[in-house]
Design a protein around this motif. Structure first.
Motif, PDB file in Angstrom:
ATOM      1  N   ASP A 148      42.421  22.518 105.090  1.00  0.00           N
ATOM      2  CA  ASP A 148      42.135  22.173 106.211  1.00  0.00           C
ATOM      3  C   ASP A 148      42.740  21.044 107.090  1.00  0.00           C
ATOM      4  O   ASP A 148      43.083  20.174 106.334  1.00  0.00           O
ATOM      5  N   LYS A 150      42.524  19.201 109.382  1.00  0.00           N
ATOM      6  CA  LYS A 150      41.682  17.837 109.763  1.00  0.00           C
ATOM      7  C   LYS A 150      41.603  16.844 108.611  1.00  0.00           C
ATOM      8  O   LYS A 150      41.287  15.752 108.781  1.00  0.00           O
ATOM      9  N   ASN A 151      41.593  17.523 107.247  1.00  0.00           N
ATOM     10  CA  ASN A 151      41.513  16.716 106.083  1.00  0.00           C
ATOM     11  C   ASN A 151      42.955  15.814 105.644  1.00  0.00           C
ATOM     12  O   ASN A 151      42.819  15.059 104.876  1.00  0.00           O
ATOM     13  N   PHE A 154      46.114  11.776 109.574  1.00  0.00           N
ATOM     14  CA  PHE A 154      46.818  12.231 110.951  1.00  0.00           C
ATOM     15  C   PHE A 154      48.257  12.021 111.219  1.00  0.00           C
ATOM     16  O   PHE A 154      48.986  12.606 111.736  1.00  0.00           O
ATOM     17  N   LYS A 174      45.386  14.161 118.584  1.00  0.00           N
ATOM     18  CA  LYS A 174      44.125  13.818 117.989  1.00  0.00           C
ATOM     19  C   LYS A 174      43.162  14.334 118.629  1.00  0.00           C
ATOM     20  O   LYS A 174      42.014  14.700 118.021  1.00  0.00           O
ATOM     21  N   LEU A 177      43.278  18.183 117.356  1.00  0.00           N
ATOM     22  CA  LEU A 177      42.715  18.578 116.174  1.00  0.00           C
ATOM     23  C   LEU A 177      41.177  18.393 116.042  1.00  0.00           C
ATOM     24  O   LEU A 177      40.431  18.928 115.257  1.00  0.00           O
ATOM     25  N   GLY A 178      40.646  17.348 116.894  1.00  0.00           N
ATOM     26  CA  GLY A 178      39.177  16.714 116.736  1.00  0.00           C
ATOM     27  C   GLY A 178      38.292  17.548 117.357  1.00  0.00           C
ATOM     28  O   GLY A 178      36.946  17.577 117.160  1.00  0.00           O
ATOM     29  N   LEU A 198      46.558  26.024 114.668  1.00  0.00           N
ATOM     30  CA  LEU A 198      45.262  26.012 115.053  1.00  0.00           C
ATOM     31  C   LEU A 198      44.861  27.162 115.927  1.00  0.00           C
ATOM     32  O   LEU A 198      45.616  27.761 116.517  1.00  0.00           O
TER      33      LEU A 198
END
Length: 286
Positions: A148, A150-151, A154, A174, A177-178, A198
């Motif tokens: 993932d 997101k893990n 950054f 940022k 991704l979030g 993504l």
């Protein structure tokens, strides 16, 4: 340059945060199918880069002119509502946007039938971007290298992204991704990031962007993993025509060409590593 101009009751000014959704609403009205939450992320890229045109108190058009670092800019969301086209309002808002990016290399992804008009403004064709659409279908099991995105740290993702784009875009990334509903995978081999991609929801399925990878095998692993997450849903992938492996990727997943844009630049050329760009982030922000 002033932040607004007035001519015959027509005003061009910066869009405030509570007004920013108007740009996506106008784009949706044109059939552009923006992601459901794109605009909130786009606004983080440059809060001074979004303009609306107002005639006698009514918003009739918009444009974005987003700045990247000190050297680049990108124009998008260039829309005038149908009743007011051909009356000079579009040219006024266009000139205003370009003036805000003076001294920078400016890029855009324009509809092909407007290329001649962009050429008159000093833009030169760099390449086409081809939109492919179809049903998401994983062709193999998920690659063991995928995590993932997101893990990951950054800064690691931001550095890889900058190597495939004009330069760093940390504030935007940022948010991208979030954002709720945005899903992504990264390919990691020997603790090295080899690519990431993504998907995010739009009104009728999911759009891919970006899809950046060091090679076609990595790009396939990432796209296959993304398709597995939304099996059977509509999926969009926007590929630079110069990336032959990207076109083959779309063909492998039985995606069909539905649209194209002309990537053009003014004020200089941009040597993007298109062999690593298997899916651009968006037609609005590059």
């Amino acid at each position: 340059m002033t932040e607004s101009i007035n001519k015959d009751h027509f005003e061009i000014r910066l869009a405030q945060e509570e007004e920013i959704q108007l740009l996506c609403d106008l784009a949706a009205g044109e059939g552009w199918n923006p992601g459901l939450r794109d605009i909130e992320c786009f606004y983080q890229a440059d809060r001074t880069g979004f303009y609306i045109g107002i005639l006698k108190g009514e918003p009739i058009g918009c444009i974005s002119a987003v700045k990247y670092g000190n050297n680049y800019g990108f124009v998008g969301f260039y829309i005038i509502r149908e009743p007011w086209r051909g009356k000079g309002f579009g040219l006024a808002i266009w000139d205003h946007a370009l003036a805000s990016l003076k001294g920078r290399i400016i890029g855009l992804d324009g509809v092909v039938d407007q290329q001649d008009n962009y050429i008159k403004s000093g833009f030169k064709l760099a390449h086409r971007n081809i939109r492919f659409e179809g049903k998401a279908k994983a062709l193999t099991s998920k690659a063991s290298s995928l995590v993932d995105v997101k893990n990951l740290p950054f800064e690691q993702v931001a550095a890889f992204d900058a190597g495939c784009f004009f330069e760093e875009r940390k504030a935007f990334l940022k948010a991208w991704l979030g954002e709720e509903g945005h899903m992504g995978f990264a390919a990691v081999e020997d603790q090295q990031l080899k690519g990431y991609g993504l998907i995010r929801p739009y009104c009728d399925g999911y759009k891919t962007g970006p899809l950046f990878a060091d090679n076609s095998g990595v790009a396939n692993d990432i796209f296959n993993g993304l398709c597995a997450e939304i099996e059977g849903s509509n999926i969009i992938l926007d590929v630079p025509e110069n990336n032959a492996d990207g076109l083959l990727l779309a063909e492998r997943y039985e995606l069909v060409q539905s649209f194209e844009t002309a990537r053009m630049y003014k004020g200089g050329s941009v040597d993007l590593p298109l062999d690593r760009v298997y899916g651009i982030t968006s037609f609005e922000l590059g």
